[in-house]
Write an enzyme that holds these catalytic residues in place. Structure first.
Site, PDB file in Angstrom:
ATOM      1  N   THR A  82       0.816  -1.209   0.000  1.00  0.00           N
ATOM      2  CA  THR A  82       0.000   0.000   0.000  1.00  0.00           C
ATOM      3  C   THR A  82       0.856   1.268   0.000  1.00  0.00           C
ATOM      4  OG1 THR A  82      -1.816  -1.163   1.088  1.00  0.00           O
ATOM      5  CG2 THR A  82      -1.844   1.243   1.214  1.00  0.00           C
ATOM      6  N   MET A  97       1.990   2.021  -3.536  1.00  0.00           N
ATOM      7  CA  MET A  97       0.900   2.544  -4.359  1.00  0.00           C
ATOM      8  C   MET A  97       0.671   4.020  -4.052  1.00  0.00           C
ATOM      9  SD  MET A  97      -3.182   1.597  -4.349  1.00  0.00           S
ATOM     10  CE  MET A  97      -3.420   2.483  -2.803  1.00  0.00           C
ATOM     11  N   LEU A 153       3.354   6.305  -5.454  1.00  0.00           N
ATOM     12  CA  LEU A 153       3.175   6.541  -6.884  1.00  0.00           C
ATOM     13  C   LEU A 153       2.088   7.601  -7.117  1.00  0.00           C
ATOM     14  CD1 LEU A 153       4.380   5.560  -9.592  1.00  0.00           C
ATOM     15  CD2 LEU A 153       2.416   4.007  -9.760  1.00  0.00           C
ATOM     16  N   MET A 154       1.046   7.590  -6.288  1.00  0.00           N
ATOM     17  CA  MET A 154       0.008   8.622  -6.367  1.00  0.00           C
ATOM     18  C   MET A 154       0.612  10.001  -6.079  1.00  0.00           C
ATOM     19  SD  MET A 154      -3.046   6.763  -4.281  1.00  0.00           S
ATOM     20  CE  MET A 154      -4.304   5.758  -5.070  1.00  0.00           C
ATOM     21  N   GLU A 155       1.456  10.082  -5.044  1.00  0.00           N
ATOM     22  CA  GLU A 155       2.114  11.349  -4.710  1.00  0.00           C
ATOM     23  C   GLU A 155       3.013  11.808  -5.852  1.00  0.00           C
ATOM     24  OE1 GLU A 155       3.337  12.728  -0.825  1.00  0.00           O
ATOM     25  OE2 GLU A 155       3.173  10.653  -0.137  1.00  0.00           O
ATOM     26  N   GLY A 182       4.217  16.891   0.039  1.00  0.00           N
ATOM     27  CA  GLY A 182       2.993  16.234   0.465  1.00  0.00           C
ATOM     28  C   GLY A 182       2.607  16.664   1.864  1.00  0.00           C
ATOM     29  N   HIS A 205      -7.221   0.939  -0.698  1.00  0.00           N
ATOM     30  CA  HIS A 205      -6.434  -0.044  -1.460  1.00  0.00           C
ATOM     31  C   HIS A 205      -7.359  -1.236  -1.595  1.00  0.00           C
ATOM     32  CE1 HIS A 205      -2.242  -2.036  -2.229  1.00  0.00           C
ATOM     33  NE2 HIS A 205      -3.114  -2.239  -3.210  1.00  0.00           N
ATOM     34  N   ARG A 258      -1.093  18.745  -1.362  1.00  0.00           N
ATOM     35  CA  ARG A 258       0.300  19.157  -1.484  1.00  0.00           C
ATOM     36  C   ARG A 258       0.359  20.654  -1.227  1.00  0.00           C
ATOM     37  NH1 ARG A 258       3.463  15.225  -3.010  1.00  0.00           N
ATOM     38  NH2 ARG A 258       5.247  16.537  -3.514  1.00  0.00           N
TER      39      ARG A 258
END
Length: 124
Positions: free
Chosen positions: A32, A35, A38-40, A59, A66, A110
């Site tokens: 998790t 994942m 990668l979103m950030e 961030g 998930h 962010r």
């Protein structure tokens, strides 16, 4: 900067990305935290070119589901869309997918910061 800026980041799941390796679980599936990282990454890259010189984003918060596992060797994508701008605060919708469809979705905040001033905070 404008609402709707978007970016998609891609990752092929390797051993180092598995929950058992990341310490977030004991199964050989996508972790998790990987994942969400990668979103950030997608959110950071969505606005990178719209920032003034010397500025970046950091961030501040991420909230994501998930929904299902992804196996070693599979490719995942994370797409971030800028949905809100309030001064230095940026809000993104984030979605992660693999070949089977959506594996996670949520919201990410962010903040726009001056690189030098931000790093100077480490000096105390």
């Amino acid at each position: 900067m404008e609402i709707g800026l978007t970016h998609t980041s891609t990752l092929t799941v390797e051993n180092k990305h598995l929950a058992i390796q990341a310490g977030s679980g004991d199964l050989e599936v996508l972790a998790t935290p990987v994942m969400m990282a990668l979103m950030e990454n997608a959110a950071m890259l969505a606005v990178k070119e719209a920032l003034d010189e010397g500025m970046t984003t950091v961030g501040g918060h991420i909230s994501s589901s998930h929904l299902k596992p992804t196996a070693l060797g599979k490719t995942i994508t994370a797409t971030a869309v800028l949905t809100g701008i309030e001064g230095r605060k940026l809000t993104f919708k984030v979605v992660a997918e693999d070949e089977t469809g959506t594996i996670g979705e949520g919201e990410h905040l962010r903040f726009i910061v001056d690189r030098k001033k931000f790093m100077a905070k480490l000096q105390g």
